[in-house]
Design an enzyme around this catalytic site. Sequence first.
Site, PDB file in Angstrom:
ATOM      1  N   ASP A 206      45.216  32.094  34.479  1.00 24.66           N
ATOM      2  CA  ASP A 206      46.382  32.904  34.891  1.00 24.66           C
ATOM      3  C   ASP A 206      47.431  32.886  33.787  1.00 24.66           C
ATOM      4  OD1 ASP A 206      48.475  30.576  35.503  1.00 24.66           O
ATOM      5  OD2 ASP A 206      46.514  29.936  36.176  1.00 24.66           O
ATOM      6  N   ASP A 208      50.587  32.001  34.345  1.00 22.71           N
ATOM      7  CA  ASP A 208      51.676  31.180  34.899  1.00 22.71           C
ATOM      8  C   ASP A 208      52.732  32.093  35.539  1.00 22.71           C
ATOM      9  OD1 ASP A 208      52.446  28.479  35.407  1.00 22.71           O
ATOM     10  OD2 ASP A 208      54.081  28.733  33.985  1.00 22.71           O
TER      11      ASP A 208
HETATM   12  N1  LIG Z   1      49.779  28.063  35.804  1.00 21.65           N
HETATM   13  C1  LIG Z   1      49.332  26.840  36.015  1.00 21.65           C
HETATM   14  N2  LIG Z   1      50.184  25.785  36.024  1.00 21.65           N
HETATM   15  C2  LIG Z   1      49.711  24.530  36.212  1.00 21.65           C
HETATM   16  N3  LIG Z   1      48.428  24.233  36.428  1.00 21.65           N
HETATM   17  C3  LIG Z   1      47.559  25.241  36.438  1.00 21.65           C
HETATM   18  N4  LIG Z   1      46.222  25.243  36.619  1.00 21.65           N
HETATM   19  C4  LIG Z   1      45.813  26.519  36.537  1.00 21.65           C
HETATM   20  N5  LIG Z   1      46.857  27.362  36.303  1.00 21.65           N
HETATM   21  C5  LIG Z   1      47.957  26.571  36.233  1.00 21.65           C
END
Ligand SMILES: Nc1ncnc2[nH]cnc12
Length: 287
Positions: A206, A208
Amino acid sequence: MRLGIVGGSGLYQMAAVEDAELVEIETPWGKPSDSLLLGRIGDTPVAFLPRHGRGHRLTPTELNYRANIAALKMVGCTDVLSISACGSFREELPPGTFVLVDQYVDRTRRRTNSFFGDGVVAHVSLAQPSCGSLADVTEDALKALGLSHRRGGSYLVMEGPQFSSRAESLLYRAAGLDVIGMTAMPEAALAREAELCYQTVAMVTDFDAWHGEHEAVDVAQVLEVLHRNVANSQSLVVAVAERLGGRATACASGCRTALDHAVITDRSVWPEDTVARLAVVAGRVLK
Ligand SMILES: Nc1ncnc2[nH]cnc12
Ligand SMILES: CSC[C@H]1O[C@H](OP(=O)(O)O)[C@H](O)[C@@H]1O
């Protein structure tokens, strides 16, 4: 030698392990997240440990990182490949990219981060916290599999379990960091104290919370990308094991001698019980 594999979110099985047996390990720091799957992939002995336990029962804060690393050391691991899901701070690292992390920024707050203490003090270097030789082998495997990847990247380790606020996400991005996750520290630091060659392969799931055109991260998003890529992660582990071919990496990064000059406590005052407990990870230098 033995290759340790720490499976992150979405990676709870390793079907490629032959002659597999599940082994319960008790370490001086308690039990690891689950039983270890011992066996081999081709000529390489392996030990697989799902970081959060099978069924994903443990939060990043609840994990017993010391027991996990000690258990891998106790079953003879020399090298540890850590597989993690992560968020990305860069447009050019989209979901599905594998990042060979070489640096960490540790923003965790509630974790025990050392095997040492209780009368024996040691300070290892984390200037280069990843093993360059294990990274070479892993990069070669990623190339052979044609998986989208980047060699090198800095991983912000947050406490969690909540994801970051948008302001935090923008701050980390502005600081030039590459990816974010919740588990690589103290895992990497403890692996160094235990003189294991350690490399994190962080798979981007992703963007974030900083990206204007993508929804902020949630678990559904992470799982969707993980499920699409679990076969790639498993192929990567197999390809690394095949390349090792039953031989530990010819480590040129000093991981296996990390404790040579680290213990500062005068041996005349080493408490016997602490030395006994530390034997499984640091016995080489505590004689
Ligand atoms: N955006 C994110 N922040 C923290 N841990 C994660 N694991 C997968 N995506 C994450
Ligand atoms: C399921 S999203 C958050 C969760 O995923 C990552 O776990 P891991 O590093 O074990 O793959 C992240 O660090 C969080 O623990």
